[in-house]
Design a protein around this motif. Sequence first.
Motif, PDB file in Angstrom:
ATOM      1  N   ILE A 120       0.853  -1.192   0.000  1.00 52.32           N
ATOM      2  CA  ILE A 120       0.000   0.000   0.000  1.00 52.32           C
ATOM      3  C   ILE A 120       0.884   1.235   0.000  1.00 52.32           C
ATOM      4  CG2 ILE A 120      -1.891   1.192   1.164  1.00 52.32           C
ATOM      5  CD1 ILE A 120      -2.564  -1.565   2.405  1.00 52.32           C
ATOM      6  N   ALA A 158       8.966   5.713  -1.960  1.00 46.35           N
ATOM      7  CA  ALA A 158      10.265   5.032  -1.976  1.00 46.35           C
ATOM      8  C   ALA A 158      10.176   3.647  -1.333  1.00 46.35           C
ATOM      9  CB  ALA A 158      11.299   5.886  -1.248  1.00 46.35           C
ATOM     10  N   GLU A 218      -1.826   2.409  -5.036  1.00 45.18           N
ATOM     11  CA  GLU A 218      -1.399   3.793  -4.779  1.00 45.18           C
ATOM     12  C   GLU A 218      -2.618   4.721  -4.852  1.00 45.18           C
ATOM     13  OE1 GLU A 218       1.197   5.819  -3.838  1.00 45.18           O
ATOM     14  OE2 GLU A 218      -0.204   7.429  -4.280  1.00 45.18           O
ATOM     15  N   SER A 269      -2.853   8.033  -5.115  1.00 43.26           N
ATOM     16  CA  SER A 269      -2.818   9.154  -6.061  1.00 43.26           C
ATOM     17  C   SER A 269      -2.645   8.623  -7.488  1.00 43.26           C
ATOM     18  CB  SER A 269      -1.653  10.089  -5.708  1.00 43.26           C
ATOM     19  OG  SER A 269      -0.425   9.488  -6.055  1.00 43.26           O
ATOM     20  N   MET A 326       9.141  11.963  -3.128  1.00 42.45           N
ATOM     21  CA  MET A 326      10.292  12.180  -4.019  1.00 42.45           C
ATOM     22  C   MET A 326       9.881  13.067  -5.204  1.00 42.45           C
ATOM     23  SD  MET A 326      12.179   8.474  -4.215  1.00 42.45           S
ATOM     24  CE  MET A 326      10.775   7.582  -4.901  1.00 42.45           C
ATOM     25  N   ALA A 377      12.326  15.012  -1.160  1.00 41.74           N
ATOM     26  CA  ALA A 377      13.684  14.484  -0.950  1.00 41.74           C
ATOM     27  C   ALA A 377      14.658  15.075  -1.957  1.00 41.74           C
ATOM     28  CB  ALA A 377      13.663  12.965  -1.076  1.00 41.74           C
ATOM     29  N   SER A 431      -6.061   4.174  -6.192  1.00 41.67           N
ATOM     30  CA  SER A 431      -6.608   3.116  -5.325  1.00 41.67           C
ATOM     31  C   SER A 431      -6.385   3.505  -3.869  1.00 41.67           C
ATOM     32  CB  SER A 431      -5.910   1.785  -5.581  1.00 41.67           C
ATOM     33  OG  SER A 431      -6.084   1.379  -6.899  1.00 41.67           O
ATOM     34  N   SER A 455       2.917   0.980   3.419  1.00 39.91           N
ATOM     35  CA  SER A 455       3.996   1.915   3.110  1.00 39.91           C
ATOM     36  C   SER A 455       3.438   3.319   2.881  1.00 39.91           C
ATOM     37  CB  SER A 455       4.752   1.410   1.869  1.00 39.91           C
ATOM     38  OG  SER A 455       5.956   2.106   1.737  1.00 39.91           O
ATOM     39  N   ILE A 488      -0.922   9.190   7.798  1.00 39.47           N
ATOM     40  CA  ILE A 488      -2.120   8.525   7.275  1.00 39.47           C
ATOM     41  C   ILE A 488      -2.605   7.479   8.287  1.00 39.47           C
ATOM     42  CG2 ILE A 488      -2.961   7.014   5.391  1.00 39.47           C
ATOM     43  CD1 ILE A 488      -2.472   9.991   4.586  1.00 39.47           C
ATOM     44  N   PHE A 515       7.677  21.847   4.143  1.00 40.83           N
ATOM     45  CA  PHE A 515       7.462  22.905   3.149  1.00 40.83           C
ATOM     46  C   PHE A 515       8.771  23.200   2.419  1.00 40.83           C
ATOM     47  CE2 PHE A 515       7.265  27.248   1.638  1.00 40.83           C
ATOM     48  CZ  PHE A 515       5.964  27.385   1.192  1.00 40.83           C
ATOM     49  N   GLY A 528       9.868   5.519   5.094  1.00 44.54           N
ATOM     50  CA  GLY A 528      10.730   6.428   5.837  1.00 44.54           C
ATOM     51  C   GLY A 528      10.535   6.382   7.342  1.00 44.54           C
ATOM     52  N   VAL A 551      15.156   8.712   1.973  1.00 44.18           N
ATOM     53  CA  VAL A 551      14.777   7.764   0.924  1.00 44.18           C
ATOM     54  C   VAL A 551      15.549   6.453   1.073  1.00 44.18           C
ATOM     55  CG1 VAL A 551      14.810   7.345  -1.561  1.00 44.18           C
ATOM     56  CG2 VAL A 551      14.073   9.561  -0.685  1.00 44.18           C
TER      57      VAL A 551
HETATM   58  C1  LIG Z   1      10.340  18.640   2.676  1.00 44.15           C
HETATM   59  C2  LIG Z   1      11.001  17.285   2.674  1.00 44.15           C
HETATM   60  C3  LIG Z   1      12.355  17.199   2.424  1.00 44.15           C
HETATM   61  C4  LIG Z   1      12.987  15.956   2.442  1.00 44.15           C
HETATM   62  N1  LIG Z   1      14.315  15.881   2.149  1.00 44.15           N
HETATM   63  C5  LIG Z   1      14.907  14.667   2.041  1.00 44.15           C
HETATM   64  C6  LIG Z   1      16.232  14.562   1.554  1.00 44.15           C
HETATM   65  O1  LIG Z   1      16.878  15.561   1.230  1.00 44.15           O
HETATM   66  N2  LIG Z   1      16.769  13.316   1.438  1.00 44.15           N
HETATM   67  C7  LIG Z   1      16.072  12.190   1.759  1.00 44.15           C
HETATM   68  O2  LIG Z   1      16.613  11.079   1.629  1.00 44.15           O
HETATM   69  N3  LIG Z   1      14.797  12.267   2.217  1.00 44.15           N
HETATM   70  C8  LIG Z   1      14.215  13.477   2.356  1.00 44.15           C
HETATM   71  N4  LIG Z   1      12.921  13.567   2.760  1.00 44.15           N
HETATM   72  C9  LIG Z   1      12.240  12.361   3.256  1.00 44.15           C
HETATM   73  C10 LIG Z   1      11.818  11.423   2.133  1.00 44.15           C
HETATM   74  O3  LIG Z   1      11.164  12.156   1.142  1.00 44.15           O
HETATM   75  C11 LIG Z   1      10.875  10.391   2.709  1.00 44.15           C
HETATM   76  O4  LIG Z   1      11.437   9.758   3.852  1.00 44.15           O
HETATM   77  C12 LIG Z   1      10.580   9.258   1.717  1.00 44.15           C
HETATM   78  O5  LIG Z   1      10.378   9.758   0.415  1.00 44.15           O
HETATM   79  C13 LIG Z   1       9.345   8.562   2.257  1.00 44.15           C
HETATM   80  O6  LIG Z   1       8.992   7.478   1.411  1.00 44.15           O
HETATM   81  P1  LIG Z   1       7.751   6.577   1.843  1.00 44.15           P
HETATM   82  O7  LIG Z   1       7.636   5.533   0.800  1.00 44.15           O
HETATM   83  O8  LIG Z   1       7.892   6.173   3.254  1.00 44.15           O
HETATM   84  O9  LIG Z   1       6.485   7.547   1.826  1.00 44.15           O
HETATM   85  P2  LIG Z   1       5.856   8.432   0.675  1.00 44.15           P
HETATM   86  O10 LIG Z   1       6.872   8.887  -0.285  1.00 44.15           O
HETATM   87  O11 LIG Z   1       5.045   9.478   1.342  1.00 44.15           O
HETATM   88  O12 LIG Z   1       4.892   7.431  -0.092  1.00 44.15           O
HETATM   89  C14 LIG Z   1       3.704   6.983   0.483  1.00 44.15           C
HETATM   90  C15 LIG Z   1       2.676   6.763  -0.615  1.00 44.15           C
HETATM   91  O13 LIG Z   1       1.490   6.228   0.005  1.00 44.15           O
HETATM   92  C16 LIG Z   1       0.380   6.724  -0.705  1.00 44.15           C
HETATM   93  N5  LIG Z   1      -0.825   6.594   0.119  1.00 44.15           N
HETATM   94  C17 LIG Z   1      -1.216   7.322   1.192  1.00 44.15           C
HETATM   95  N6  LIG Z   1      -2.392   6.886   1.677  1.00 44.15           N
HETATM   96  C18 LIG Z   1      -2.755   5.843   0.916  1.00 44.15           C
HETATM   97  C19 LIG Z   1      -3.885   4.955   0.928  1.00 44.15           C
HETATM   98  N7  LIG Z   1      -4.886   5.062   1.834  1.00 44.15           N
HETATM   99  N8  LIG Z   1      -3.968   3.988  -0.019  1.00 44.15           N
HETATM  100  C20 LIG Z   1      -2.976   3.838  -0.956  1.00 44.15           C
HETATM  101  N9  LIG Z   1      -1.888   4.662  -1.009  1.00 44.15           N
HETATM  102  C21 LIG Z   1      -1.777   5.634  -0.074  1.00 44.15           C
HETATM  103  C22 LIG Z   1       0.763   8.169  -0.987  1.00 44.15           C
HETATM  104  O14 LIG Z   1       0.012   8.723  -2.052  1.00 44.15           O
HETATM  105  C23 LIG Z   1       2.259   8.040  -1.313  1.00 44.15           C
HETATM  106  O15 LIG Z   1       2.492   7.908  -2.708  1.00 44.15           O
HETATM  107  C24 LIG Z   1      12.240  14.790   2.724  1.00 44.15           C
HETATM  108  C25 LIG Z   1      10.871  14.873   2.948  1.00 44.15           C
HETATM  109  C26 LIG Z   1      10.255  16.109   2.913  1.00 44.15           C
HETATM  110  C27 LIG Z   1       8.771  16.192   3.131  1.00 44.15           C
END
Ligand SMILES: Cc1cc2nc3c(=O)[nH]c(=O)nc-3n(C[C@H](O)[C@H](O)[C@H](O)COP(=O)(O)OP(=O)(O)OC[C@H]3O[C@@H](n4cnc5c(N)ncnc54)[C@H](O)[C@@H]3O)c2cc1C
Length: 367
Positions: free
Chosen positions: A43, A47, A67, A69, A76, A91, A150, A179, A184, A213, A340, A351
Motif C-alpha cells: 500500500i 520510496a 497507490e 494518487s 520524491m 527528498a 486506489s 507503506s 495517514i 514545506f 521512511g 529515501v
Molecule cells: C520537505 C522534505 C524534504 C525531504 N528531504 C529529504 C532529503 O533531502 N533526502 C532524503 O533522503 N529524504 C528526504 N525527505 C524524506 C523522504 O522524502 C521520505 O522519507 C521518503 O520519500 C518517504 O517514502 P515513503 O515511501 O515512506 O512515503 P511516501 O513517499 O510518502 O509514499 C507513500 C505513498 O502512500 C500513498 N498513500 C497514502 N495513503 C494511501 C492509501 N490510503 N492507499 C494507498 N496509497 C496511499 C501516498 O500517495 C504516497 O504515494 C524529505 C521529505 C520532505 C517532506
Amino acid sequence: MTRKEFLKVCGILGINMPFYSSCLSSSLMNNAESNFSGKVIIIGAGAGGLSAGYLLKQLGIDFEILEASSNYGGRMKINNDFTDFPIPLGAEWIESNPSVLSKIINNTSVQVDIESISDLPDYKFVNSSWFTFFERYIVPSIADHIVFDSVVSSINYSGDPIVVTTENSEQVADKVIISVPLKILQDKDIELLPELPKYKQNAINDAVIWDGFKAFFEFSDRFYNVGFEEILENSVSGQKIYYDASYGQDSQKKIIGLFAVGHSVNKYTGLTDSQLKKIVLTELDVMFSNQATVNYIKHISQDWNKEPFIRSGYLSDHTDWQMVKKLGTTINEKLYFAGGAYTDGEDWVSVHTAAKSAKRVIDEIKL
Ligand SMILES: Cc1cc2nc3c(=O)[nH]c(=O)nc-3n(C[C@H](O)[C@H](O)[C@H](O)COP(=O)(O)OP(=O)(O)OC[C@H]3O[C@@H](n4cnc5c(N)ncnc54)[C@H](O)[C@@H]3O)c2cc1C
C-alpha cells in the motif's frame, strides 16, 4: 554524520553554522531465493513501496502496489518545468554514500549512470533526483504492478487471506506491506481489523510528525556565495534552511531553496503566492543586503501538508529510536511496514532508509 544528524547535534549544542562533515553508508543485504509463494499487496508507491515491489519482482513473488494518487514517487516528487534541472520538491539530498544507489538496485550487473556531488555532509544529484533514479532503475520492472487511484480504506487481517478494501475494490493477499505516510495511519485513514497491538498503536499515536514545506526562488544575479547554506532555525520543534539550490548543477540558473519542517512551516503555510513571495524576499533581503527583491524572477512552492495522501513532512528527527523501532515491527507475520518512518530505529526519514526498510521486510517475507 548525515545532514539530519548534523542538524540534530547543532540543535542540541544550540549552534547554527554551515554544514561540514562526512557521509554514512547503509547496509542492504544480498539477494537469496524465496520460500514464500503467496501474494503480497503493497500500500503506497513511494520510496518504500516501490523498493518493496522491486525486490519482490526480483524474487519472482506475486504482488500488487495500490497507490492512492495518480503518480508514483510520493515525497520524491519533482518539478521539471521550473528550470533546466529537476527541482526536488521533497527528498533532495542523498543522506548516505552514493553507493547506496547500487545497493537499492540490488543487482551487481546494473551500472548506475547517475551523477552526484558531495554537498557536505551529504551528496546531491547532478541534474537528476531521487525521483529520476527510481524512474530509471526501479519502476520499469514493476510499472505493470502499480494500480493508481486506489485509496485503501481498510485491511482485515483477522483471517486468511487478508482482505484489502479500496473505494472500488476488495482484494486478497497473504501478506500486506503498509507503506503509507505515518500521518495517514495516525489519522486512521485505513481501518485495521483487528486493531494493532497497543504498543504499536501507541507508538503511532504518540509520534511527532513534522510539517514539511519547500520553495524555490529564481534570481537574475548570484548575490550569494556558490553553495551557501544558512540554517536559520534548528530546534526540537523544527528546522529552516536557505541554500543554493543550483549548487553543482549543470546550469547557469540562480536558484535559492527554502527548506522548512516542523513549526518553521507555520510562517509559510496557507499563504497566497504573492504573500509567500513577499515574506521570503524580505527574509532574503535582510540576509543579502536588499539584493533579493531587485533580482527576483519567479518562484514555486510545495506544501506537503496540502498533499491529500501525505499531509505531513516527516517523523521528527528527534524521535526516540526505540519508538521508531516499534513503528517498523511486523504484526502476526501478516502486516509489514516499510517506508521512511518504519525502520529498525537506526536511522529514519530519508529515501535510502525507506528502501532499506523495504529490504528488511522482504527478507522477512521470503523466509
Ligand atoms: C520537505 C522534505 C524534504 C525531504 N528531504 C529529504 C532529503 O533531502 N533526502 C532524503 O533522503 N529524504 C528526504 N525527505 C524524506 C523522504 O522524502 C521520505 O522519507 C521518503 O520519500 C518517504 O517514502 P515513503 O515511501 O515512506 O512515503 P511516501 O513517499 O510518502 O509514499 C507513500 C505513498 O502512500 C500513498 N498513500 C497514502 N495513503 C494511501 C492509501 N490510503 N492507499 C494507498 N496509497 C496511499 C501516498 O500517495 C504516497 O504515494 C524529505 C521529505 C520532505 C517532506
